[in-house]
Enzyme design. Sequence first.
Site: not given
Length: 216
Positions: A9, A11, A13-15, A87-88
């Site tokens: 997603g 930035m 968006c709640g990852k 942060e893959a």
Amino acid sequence: MPELVFFSGTMDCGKSTLALQIGHNRSARGLQGVIFTRDDRAGEGKLSSRLGLVTEAVEAAPGMDLHAYLVDQMSKGGKVDYLIVDEAQFLAPEQIDQLARVVDDLDLDVFAFGITTDFRTKLFPGSQRLIELADRIETLQVEAMCWCGARATHNARTVGGEMVVEGEQVVVGDVNRPAAEVGYEVLCRRHHRRRMTSASAYAAAISPDVLPVTSA
């Protein structure tokens, strides 16, 4: 069957929040996981969300063999039931290959979270490799919003509130940085193409109209 799942997603968006929630839910059932992250806004070895939640993590440094790290931990008696990677997008393609090996060889679920494209709308190498290898790709359902109210689909880098389209692919910043610093803003495609950030839109809105000049 264990899976390599890529949650993607923009930035905002709640990852990271979802990554923390998955870790919480599994630890509440007695499962133990390892959390990797890279260049988190809270500092090295941290997984943080914009809601203020922070937990300890292992910094996945450049050149680090993630598969070998887990094998070493497990050979020393460490219990590992799953893996979370935040942060893959910052990982190297070969590190994504190592995550696939974790799933296939160690029978562990791997949950990777990241941004798909950079501020130039180009795929991050890590995200590209995840798209190629993941068993499942999930688009985050919490929609980030552009300043205009439309769904945000693009990440913009800003300096002094102005959008820039050149520079290094990775510069750690945040959406809440002071305007004079390097920051990021999520935009819809239309305003990303027009390079119109919230700051430039506000400046345009308060600019006085120029009256036409007519000859006497």
